[in-house]
Design a protein around this motif. Structure first.
Motif, PDB file in Angstrom:
ATOM      1  N   ARG A   1       0.831  -1.270  -0.075  1.00 34.54           N
ATOM      2  CA  ARG A   1      -0.061  -0.036   0.114  1.00 34.54           C
ATOM      3  C   ARG A   1       0.801   1.104   0.133  1.00 34.54           C
ATOM      4  O   ARG A   1       0.682   2.278  -0.717  1.00 34.54           O
ATOM      5  N   ILE A   2       1.893   1.168   0.515  1.00 41.53           N
ATOM      6  CA  ILE A   2       2.703   2.419   0.689  1.00 41.53           C
ATOM      7  C   ILE A   2       3.688   2.714  -0.515  1.00 41.53           C
ATOM      8  O   ILE A   2       3.588   3.623  -0.684  1.00 41.53           O
ATOM      9  N   LYS A   3       3.954   1.423  -1.041  1.00 36.96           N
ATOM     10  CA  LYS A   3       4.423   1.683  -2.459  1.00 36.96           C
ATOM     11  C   LYS A   3       3.699   2.200  -3.564  1.00 36.96           C
ATOM     12  O   LYS A   3       3.953   2.840  -4.428  1.00 36.96           O
ATOM     13  N   GLN A   4       2.389   2.014  -3.203  1.00 39.20           N
ATOM     14  CA  GLN A   4       1.308   2.873  -4.144  1.00 39.20           C
ATOM     15  C   GLN A   4       1.173   4.262  -4.115  1.00 39.20           C
ATOM     16  O   GLN A   4       0.647   4.903  -4.851  1.00 39.20           O
ATOM     17  N   ILE A   5       1.508   4.839  -2.750  1.00 42.33           N
ATOM     18  CA  ILE A   5       1.322   6.163  -2.445  1.00 42.33           C
ATOM     19  C   ILE A   5       2.101   7.168  -3.145  1.00 42.33           C
ATOM     20  O   ILE A   5       3.336   7.136  -3.203  1.00 42.33           O
ATOM     21  N   GLU A   6       1.329   8.082  -3.810  1.00 44.78           N
ATOM     22  CA  GLU A   6       2.142   9.210  -4.519  1.00 44.78           C
ATOM     23  C   GLU A   6       2.426  10.430  -3.678  1.00 44.78           C
ATOM     24  O   GLU A   6       3.050  11.386  -4.051  1.00 44.78           O
ATOM     25  N   ASN A   7       1.405  10.991  -2.701  1.00 43.02           N
ATOM     26  CA  ASN A   7       1.433  11.742  -1.824  1.00 43.02           C
ATOM     27  C   ASN A   7       2.558  12.017  -0.934  1.00 43.02           C
ATOM     28  O   ASN A   7       2.652  11.335   0.104  1.00 43.02           O
TER      29      ASN A   7
ATOM     30  N   ASP B   1       3.293  14.441   1.189  1.00 42.06           N
ATOM     31  CA  ASP B   1       2.575  14.995   2.447  1.00 42.06           C
ATOM     32  C   ASP B   1       2.471  13.676   3.183  1.00 42.06           C
ATOM     33  O   ASP B   1       2.755  13.467   4.519  1.00 42.06           O
ATOM     34  N   LEU B   2       1.611  12.688   2.775  1.00 42.11           N
ATOM     35  CA  LEU B   2       1.092  11.548   3.424  1.00 42.11           C
ATOM     36  C   LEU B   2       2.265  10.546   3.665  1.00 42.11           C
ATOM     37  O   LEU B   2       2.238  10.011   4.881  1.00 42.11           O
TER      38      LEU B   2
ATOM     39  N   ILE C   1       3.565   9.172   7.641  1.00 43.68           N
ATOM     40  CA  ILE C   1       3.778   7.801   7.772  1.00 43.68           C
ATOM     41  C   ILE C   1       5.330   7.747   8.576  1.00 43.68           C
ATOM     42  O   ILE C   1       5.328   6.932   9.553  1.00 43.68           O
ATOM     43  N   ILE C   2       6.107   8.503   8.009  1.00 47.15           N
ATOM     44  CA  ILE C   2       7.463   8.355   8.289  1.00 47.15           C
ATOM     45  C   ILE C   2       7.542   8.990   9.940  1.00 47.15           C
ATOM     46  O   ILE C   2       8.157   8.256  10.560  1.00 47.15           O
ATOM     47  N   ASP C   3       6.651  10.117   9.992  1.00 45.96           N
ATOM     48  CA  ASP C   3       6.809  10.566  11.596  1.00 45.96           C
ATOM     49  C   ASP C   3       6.124   9.641  12.411  1.00 45.96           C
ATOM     50  O   ASP C   3       6.617   9.660  13.424  1.00 45.96           O
TER      51      ASP C   3
END
Length: 75
Positions: A9-15, A17-18, A22-24
C-alpha cells in the motif's frame, strides 16, 4: 501478512505529505519506547509546580487566559 500488505500500500502512495506523515508516525513509535530522563532541575521545577497547585490552587484554562491577557495589557 500485514507487513507485506502495508508495504504494498505504501509503495502505491504518490502523496509526499502523506508519506512524510507515515515516516513521522513510525519515528514517533520507535522513539516512544525510549525512557525520558529528567534532570534534577527539571524534577525540582515540577515538584514546585505541584506544591504551588496544592497550596494555592489552580486556574481553569479560561481564567489563565484572562490573567495572561491582563498581564500583557499592563506591559
Amino acid at each position: 501478512m500485514l507487513k507485506e500488505k502495508l508495504i504494498q500500500r505504501i509503495k502505491q502512495i504518490e502523496n509526499e505529505d502523506l508519506l512524510k506523515e507515515i515516516i513521522d508516525l513510525i519515528d514517533f513509535e520507535s522513539s516512544s519506547k525510549d525512557v525520558f530522563q529528567l534532570s534534577d532541575a527539571q524534577k525540582d521545577v515540577i515538584e514546585n509546580g505541584i506544591q504551588s497547585i496544592e497550596s494555592e490552587g489552580s486556574h481553569s484554562n479560561e481564567e489563565a487566559k484572562s490573567i495572561v491577557e491582563e498581564w500583557f495589557k499592563k506591559k
